[in-house]
Design an enzyme around this catalytic site. Sequence first.
Site, PDB file in Angstrom:
ATOM      1  N   SER A  28      39.590   7.525  15.351  1.00 26.33           N
ATOM      2  CA  SER A  28      38.131   7.654  15.356  1.00 26.33           C
ATOM      3  C   SER A  28      37.606   8.110  16.711  1.00 26.33           C
ATOM      4  O   SER A  28      37.952   7.532  17.741  1.00 26.33           O
ATOM      5  CB  SER A  28      37.470   6.307  15.055  1.00 26.33           C
ATOM      6  OG  SER A  28      37.765   5.924  13.748  1.00 26.33           O
ATOM      7  N   HIS A  58      36.020  11.542  11.326  1.00 25.06           N
ATOM      8  CA  HIS A  58      37.318  12.145  11.031  1.00 25.06           C
ATOM      9  C   HIS A  58      37.099  13.490  10.335  1.00 25.06           C
ATOM     10  O   HIS A  58      36.371  13.576   9.367  1.00 25.06           O
ATOM     11  CB  HIS A  58      38.149  11.246  10.109  1.00 25.06           C
ATOM     12  CG  HIS A  58      38.642  10.001  10.765  1.00 25.06           C
ATOM     13  ND1 HIS A  58      39.798   9.956  11.486  1.00 25.06           N
ATOM     14  CD2 HIS A  58      38.125   8.754  10.813  1.00 25.06           C
ATOM     15  CE1 HIS A  58      39.986   8.726  11.945  1.00 25.06           C
ATOM     16  NE2 HIS A  58      38.975   7.984  11.554  1.00 25.06           N
ATOM     17  N   HIS A  80      43.376   5.929   5.598  1.00 26.00           N
ATOM     18  CA  HIS A  80      43.370   4.477   5.777  1.00 26.00           C
ATOM     19  C   HIS A  80      43.665   3.755   4.464  1.00 26.00           C
ATOM     20  O   HIS A  80      43.300   4.218   3.388  1.00 26.00           O
ATOM     21  CB  HIS A  80      42.002   4.009   6.292  1.00 26.00           C
ATOM     22  CG  HIS A  80      41.649   4.548   7.639  1.00 26.00           C
ATOM     23  ND1 HIS A  80      40.904   5.698   7.798  1.00 26.00           N
ATOM     24  CD2 HIS A  80      41.937   4.098   8.877  1.00 26.00           C
ATOM     25  CE1 HIS A  80      40.754   5.920   9.099  1.00 26.00           C
ATOM     26  NE2 HIS A  80      41.366   4.984   9.773  1.00 26.00           N
ATOM     27  N   TYR A  82      42.211   0.973   3.771  1.00 24.38           N
ATOM     28  CA  TYR A  82      40.929   0.440   3.289  1.00 24.38           C
ATOM     29  C   TYR A  82      40.106   1.460   2.497  1.00 24.38           C
ATOM     30  O   TYR A  82      39.126   1.105   1.856  1.00 24.38           O
ATOM     31  CB  TYR A  82      40.080  -0.147   4.437  1.00 24.38           C
ATOM     32  CG  TYR A  82      39.633   0.822   5.504  1.00 24.38           C
ATOM     33  CD1 TYR A  82      38.672   1.788   5.256  1.00 24.38           C
ATOM     34  CD2 TYR A  82      40.174   0.766   6.784  1.00 24.38           C
ATOM     35  CE1 TYR A  82      38.269   2.676   6.238  1.00 24.38           C
ATOM     36  CE2 TYR A  82      39.779   1.640   7.775  1.00 24.38           C
ATOM     37  CZ  TYR A  82      38.824   2.591   7.491  1.00 24.38           C
ATOM     38  OH  TYR A  82      38.434   3.469   8.463  1.00 24.38           O
ATOM     39  N   GLU A  83      40.529   2.725   2.536  1.00 30.03           N
ATOM     40  CA  GLU A  83      39.840   3.737   1.728  1.00 30.03           C
ATOM     41  C   GLU A  83      40.352   3.741   0.288  1.00 30.03           C
ATOM     42  O   GLU A  83      39.868   4.513  -0.536  1.00 30.03           O
ATOM     43  CB  GLU A  83      40.042   5.123   2.340  1.00 30.03           C
ATOM     44  CG  GLU A  83      39.292   5.312   3.641  1.00 30.03           C
ATOM     45  CD  GLU A  83      39.603   6.640   4.285  1.00 30.03           C
ATOM     46  OE1 GLU A  83      38.845   7.594   4.083  1.00 30.03           O
ATOM     47  OE2 GLU A  83      40.626   6.723   4.984  1.00 30.03           O
ATOM     48  N   ALA A 110      41.240   3.734  17.434  1.00 32.43           N
ATOM     49  CA  ALA A 110      40.170   2.982  18.087  1.00 32.43           C
ATOM     50  C   ALA A 110      40.451   1.519  17.779  1.00 32.43           C
ATOM     51  O   ALA A 110      40.880   1.195  16.671  1.00 32.43           O
ATOM     52  CB  ALA A 110      38.833   3.388  17.502  1.00 32.43           C
ATOM     53  N   MET A 208      42.617  -1.144  12.302  1.00 25.22           N
ATOM     54  CA  MET A 208      42.815  -1.081  10.847  1.00 25.22           C
ATOM     55  C   MET A 208      43.734   0.078  10.444  1.00 25.22           C
ATOM     56  O   MET A 208      43.592   0.627   9.349  1.00 25.22           O
ATOM     57  CB  MET A 208      41.458  -0.910  10.156  1.00 25.22           C
ATOM     58  CG  MET A 208      40.431  -1.966  10.508  1.00 25.22           C
ATOM     59  SD  MET A 208      38.826  -1.589   9.803  1.00 25.22           S
ATOM     60  CE  MET A 208      37.785  -2.811  10.629  1.00 25.22           C
ATOM     61  N   SER A 209      44.626   0.466  11.344  1.00 23.36           N
ATOM     62  CA  SER A 209      45.478   1.625  11.025  1.00 23.36           C
ATOM     63  C   SER A 209      46.783   1.541  11.806  1.00 23.36           C
ATOM     64  O   SER A 209      47.191   0.470  12.236  1.00 23.36           O
ATOM     65  CB  SER A 209      44.749   2.913  11.413  1.00 23.36           C
ATOM     66  OG  SER A 209      44.591   2.991  12.827  1.00 23.36           O
ATOM     67  N   ASN A 232      35.356  -1.547  21.585  1.00 27.05           N
ATOM     68  CA  ASN A 232      34.458  -2.715  21.543  1.00 27.05           C
ATOM     69  C   ASN A 232      35.258  -3.988  21.805  1.00 27.05           C
ATOM     70  O   ASN A 232      36.485  -3.977  21.705  1.00 27.05           O
ATOM     71  CB  ASN A 232      33.794  -2.816  20.156  1.00 27.05           C
ATOM     72  CG  ASN A 232      34.826  -2.939  19.045  1.00 27.05           C
ATOM     73  OD1 ASN A 232      35.488  -1.975  18.671  1.00 27.05           O
ATOM     74  ND2 ASN A 232      34.992  -4.139  18.531  1.00 27.05           N
ATOM     75  N   HIS A 244      30.519   0.464  13.679  1.00 24.18           N
ATOM     76  CA  HIS A 244      31.254   1.729  13.653  1.00 24.18           C
ATOM     77  C   HIS A 244      30.586   2.789  14.534  1.00 24.18           C
ATOM     78  O   HIS A 244      31.270   3.621  15.138  1.00 24.18           O
ATOM     79  CB  HIS A 244      31.408   2.235  12.216  1.00 24.18           C
ATOM     80  CG  HIS A 244      32.366   3.397  12.089  1.00 24.18           C
ATOM     81  ND1 HIS A 244      33.687   3.333  12.510  1.00 24.18           N
ATOM     82  CD2 HIS A 244      32.189   4.654  11.630  1.00 24.18           C
ATOM     83  CE1 HIS A 244      34.282   4.497  12.292  1.00 24.18           C
ATOM     84  NE2 HIS A 244      33.389   5.322  11.762  1.00 24.18           N
TER      85      HIS A 244
HETATM   86  N1  HPA Z   1      38.379  -4.733  14.736  1.00 19.05           N
HETATM   87  C1  HPA Z   1      39.155  -4.026  13.886  1.00 19.05           C
HETATM   88  N2  HPA Z   1      39.262  -2.706  13.935  1.00 19.05           N
HETATM   89  C2  HPA Z   1      38.576  -2.057  14.881  1.00 19.05           C
HETATM   90  C3  HPA Z   1      37.742  -2.731  15.805  1.00 19.05           C
HETATM   91  C4  HPA Z   1      37.648  -4.148  15.716  1.00 19.05           C
HETATM   92  O1  HPA Z   1      36.937  -4.821  16.496  1.00 19.05           O
HETATM   93  N3  HPA Z   1      37.196  -1.775  16.605  1.00 19.05           N
HETATM   94  C5  HPA Z   1      37.679  -0.585  16.199  1.00 19.05           C
HETATM   95  N4  HPA Z   1      38.514  -0.736  15.155  1.00 19.05           N
END
Ligand code: HPA
Length: 269
Positions: A28, A58, A80, A82-83, A110, A208-209, A232, A244
């Site tokens: 990302s 993306h 992903h 989650y998609e 990310a 998440m990847s 973050n 996001h």
């Molecule tokens: N948690 C999970 N996945 C993420 C985060 C997070 O804080 N930031 C970017 N991808």
Amino acid sequence: MTSIKETVDFINLKTNNFKPEVGIILGSGLGCFCDNLSGITIKYCEIPGFGESNVEGHKGELLFCEIAGKKTVIMQGRFHYYEGNSLQTSTFPIKVFKKLGVETLFITNAAGSTKKDLAPGEIMLIADHINFMGSNPLIGKNDESLGERFPDMSDCYNIELQKLAHNCASELNIPLKEGVYLATTGPSYETAAEVRAYRCLGADVIGMSSVPEAIVANYLKMNIIGFSLITNFATGVSNKKPAHSEVLEVGKTAGNNLCRLIKKIIEKI
Ligand code: HPA
């Protein structure tokens, strides 16, 4: 189900048998990596066997280009879990990369930091990972021609490439941290209690990847190097809530250093 050969034949036809030795998966906000690169692009939706990728930030295409004289294929966006993609579909492009000739794979993402001293905007070299997705992309009948049934994971992230990354980062004056990436399925961010638990388990960052891709690339005996761009603080580490839009914004500004670092490493491979 589409075979790897079918997809490889399709790509070879489109690229006139371009044989990449380096593969890059851009996470990302890292789309800027391709800003000054030109080559052949193929949209994922045209490629047989490729999944769905609709996340904001993306681009959804492959770019075949040269970086520092090395033939490279870049995934601008990934598939992903989650998609709604299966882990097998998510990692199908890695098998295609291997057959195209890719030996070295850069995995980027990310991620949210679980600790105060790893702040948004910083880059973390992935030294190891924790698969907290509750599944594994290698589940199912094993194709012995690709890899072994029970692959060793002790050298998943190539140690020589890690040393090279640190040397290149010093040369470019880019601060580079190192740590453990933990993958959840997402798409919900973590609760504060989950972040505390993952921190106890040894996670420096959460995302998440990447882990399914690393598992498959390791199985295929590719040389893997991974980077997390800290976008973050994970939930509860600071008062700010993960979003996001913030992930994309930090990716855009801080991603520039990671882009420079990856290009330098490719130059030195
Ligand atoms: N948690 C999970 N996945 C993420 C985060 C997070 O804080 N930031 C970017 N991808």
